[in-house]
Design a protein around this motif. Structure first.
Motif, PDB file in Angstrom:
ATOM      1  N   ILE A 186       5.300 -16.914   4.088  1.00  0.00           N
ATOM      2  CA  ILE A 186       3.869 -17.206   4.206  1.00  0.00           C
ATOM      3  C   ILE A 186       3.072 -15.965   3.819  1.00  0.00           C
ATOM      4  N   GLY A 187       3.556 -14.813   4.200  1.00  0.00           N
ATOM      5  CA  GLY A 187       2.878 -13.573   3.842  1.00  0.00           C
ATOM      6  C   GLY A 187       3.790 -12.386   4.052  1.00  0.00           C
ATOM      7  N   SER A 188       3.385 -11.243   3.500  1.00  0.00           N
ATOM      8  CA  SER A 188       4.183 -10.038   3.679  1.00  0.00           C
ATOM      9  C   SER A 188       3.327  -8.793   3.508  1.00  0.00           C
ATOM     10  N   THR A 189       3.822  -7.704   4.052  1.00  0.00           N
ATOM     11  CA  THR A 189       3.123  -6.420   4.000  1.00  0.00           C
ATOM     12  C   THR A 189       4.162  -5.327   3.771  1.00  0.00           C
ATOM     13  N   ILE A 190       3.904  -4.484   2.787  1.00  0.00           N
ATOM     14  CA  ILE A 190       4.772  -3.310   2.595  1.00  0.00           C
ATOM     15  C   ILE A 190       3.866  -2.088   2.524  1.00  0.00           C
ATOM     16  N   ILE A 191       4.032  -1.171   3.465  1.00  0.00           N
ATOM     17  CA  ILE A 191       3.256   0.068   3.443  1.00  0.00           C
ATOM     18  C   ILE A 191       4.232   1.239   3.408  1.00  0.00           C
ATOM     19  N   GLU A 231       7.912  -7.033  -3.606  1.00  0.00           N
ATOM     20  CA  GLU A 231       7.229  -8.049  -2.794  1.00  0.00           C
ATOM     21  C   GLU A 231       7.263  -9.402  -3.518  1.00  0.00           C
ATOM     22  N   ASN A 232       7.007  -9.376  -4.814  1.00  0.00           N
ATOM     23  CA  ASN A 232       7.042 -10.622  -5.583  1.00  0.00           C
ATOM     24  C   ASN A 232       8.425 -11.245  -5.599  1.00  0.00           C
ATOM     25  N   VAL A 266       7.470   4.038   6.870  1.00  0.00           N
ATOM     26  CA  VAL A 266       7.391   2.801   6.102  1.00  0.00           C
ATOM     27  C   VAL A 266       7.294   1.607   7.041  1.00  0.00           C
ATOM     28  N   LEU A 267       6.570   0.597   6.599  1.00  0.00           N
ATOM     29  CA  LEU A 267       6.447  -0.637   7.368  1.00  0.00           C
ATOM     30  C   LEU A 267       6.681  -1.819   6.440  1.00  0.00           C
ATOM     31  N   VAL A 268       7.553  -2.707   6.860  1.00  0.00           N
ATOM     32  CA  VAL A 268       7.766  -3.962   6.120  1.00  0.00           C
ATOM     33  C   VAL A 268       7.534  -5.106   7.104  1.00  0.00           C
ATOM     34  N   ILE A 269       6.674  -6.020   6.749  1.00  0.00           N
ATOM     35  CA  ILE A 269       6.480  -7.221   7.564  1.00  0.00           C
ATOM     36  C   ILE A 269       6.673  -8.449   6.681  1.00  0.00           C
ATOM     37  N   THR A 270       7.409  -9.404   7.172  1.00  0.00           N
ATOM     38  CA  THR A 270       7.542 -10.682   6.476  1.00  0.00           C
ATOM     39  C   THR A 270       7.291 -11.798   7.482  1.00  0.00           C
ATOM     40  N   SER A 302       0.838  -1.198   0.000  1.00  0.00           N
ATOM     41  CA  SER A 302       0.000   0.000   0.000  1.00  0.00           C
ATOM     42  C   SER A 302       0.871   1.245   0.000  1.00  0.00           C
ATOM     43  N   VAL A 303       0.508   2.198  -0.847  1.00  0.00           N
ATOM     44  CA  VAL A 303       1.153   3.512  -0.852  1.00  0.00           C
ATOM     45  C   VAL A 303       0.076   4.473  -0.387  1.00  0.00           C
ATOM     46  N   GLN A 304       0.264   5.086   0.752  1.00  0.00           N
ATOM     47  CA  GLN A 304      -0.837   5.830   1.370  1.00  0.00           C
ATOM     48  C   GLN A 304      -0.369   7.064   2.121  1.00  0.00           C
TER      49      GLN A 304
END
Lengths: 83, 149, 149, 83
Positions: free
Chosen positions: B74-79, B64-65, B92-96, B3-5
């Protein structure tokens, strides 16, 4: 052709985008830059050192030697500083 | 998920979303970038993040890909936020998330290194004296290159 | 800050504590270890963490000090739980905060690798079939050795 | 001397700690292990392969060759699996 400008390039030009009609003889980014530089001194100054400016063609980071067409969206920006 | 927000994000909410969506998570790495109080010399008033709409989303999806293909995630989030932010604000937030820690830890590191040099964002710092565009650091380029294997 | 505790922890609370206590944080890395749903073959019922009281605190303090001396950190948090935990429960939290991302990211990685082989904890997994002590992995030892420089 | 046991070692012994009076001739962890093994077959079995058992002296990871005294707290455990 739509051209976008970011960061200090946008500030120097006083605009974030412009639309130009691409003349037929302009086939590459390099040639576009020369065309812009011939418009006025602000462009001349901005592009005086290409190495610090990056270009994207249709949101894909590209090279100054790459081909362009009138339908492309071009953007000029300094190195990214995300994160 | 990318997400770019303009809006802020909540790390707790994002972690919950991942944990609800996926099973068997054993390791979660995350990175939060924050606006510092100080610029190089003087106190920071604000930092404005300019971004290239469309390309920012495209590049975040791409990274991300890449992370998903290189590591067993299993999953990831980039904001990534844009707009004017103030000291202490989250940028910025990166979760893996993965079964085993190595995948989560390394991919999070990879994504944040990559964002620094490939995320189409530009930072404008306003101090109490002046304003200037932050220059890209040579060291950031080097950090990114170590992932080219 | 280190803590060896039975109770759960809240990542949000721990992040807030760090952000209130320290100035000029630009980067926060963190790692959360979670009890997985599955053991090697079958579904996990619970995981009991046994620890060596006194030595656990001593070792966590030691690793935190090592991280603080090797990287330019503003603050850090290591929380390790013990007792019987269930799938989805949080086991361990590592937070590292620094001005620039490299310090936070690398030291967080270092601490979690180190905990795996030097944290005096032992895991007992109960599945719906049996119970067994988790064996240390050879790969964990290798991960830890890469920090010996 | 206080001796602590963890993980499967504790389970096999059926106790997590014990206090022994250290005989004067026992100067090292190695010698303590032999003393324990002579007590009964459970100890003998546990320590049959020292390589998979770690020892700490006063909460410091140590070697089987290290010296011990009656005031020390000794612990035996398999490789740690924290994190």
């Amino acid at each position: 052709m739509k051209i976008l400008y970011f960061s200090w390039i946008k500030d120097k030009l006083g605009k974030s985008e412009e639309n130009i009609i691409l003349q037929e003889q302009i086939k590459t980014v390099e040639q576009l830059v020369i065309f812009l530089q011939n418009k006025n001194d602000i462009y001349k100054d901005i592009f005086k050192d290409n190495k610090i400016i990056k270009v994207s063609i249709n949101m894909e980071v590209s090279n100054f030697k790459d081909s362009i067409s009138d339908q492309d969206e071009i953007a000029f920006f300094p190195p990214m500083t995300g994160g | 998920m990318i997400s770019v927000q303009k809006n802020n994000f909540s790390i707790n909410e994002e972690l919950s979303k991942l944990k609800i969506k996926y099973n068997n998570i054993g390791a979660i790495s995350n990175f939060i970038g924050i606006v510092r109080d100080k610029s190089k010399q003087s106190n920071l008033v604000s930092m404005t993040l300019e971004h290239y709409p469309g390309m920012a989303e495209k590049m975040l999806t791409e990274i991300e890909n890449q992370a998903l293909s290189r590591w067993n995630l299993i999953g990831s989030t980039i904001i990534h936020r844009y707009g004017e932010l103030f000291p202490g604000d989250q940028i910025v937030l990166v979760i893996t998330a993965s079964e085993h820690r190595k995948d989560a830890v390394e991919s999070c590191h990879f994504i944040i290194d990559w964002l620094k040099t490939k995320g189409p964002f530009w930072k404008y710092e306003k101090t109490n004296r002046a304003g200037f565009w932050v220059e890209a650091k040579e060291t950031d380029k080097k950090e990114e290159l170590k992932w080219k294997t």
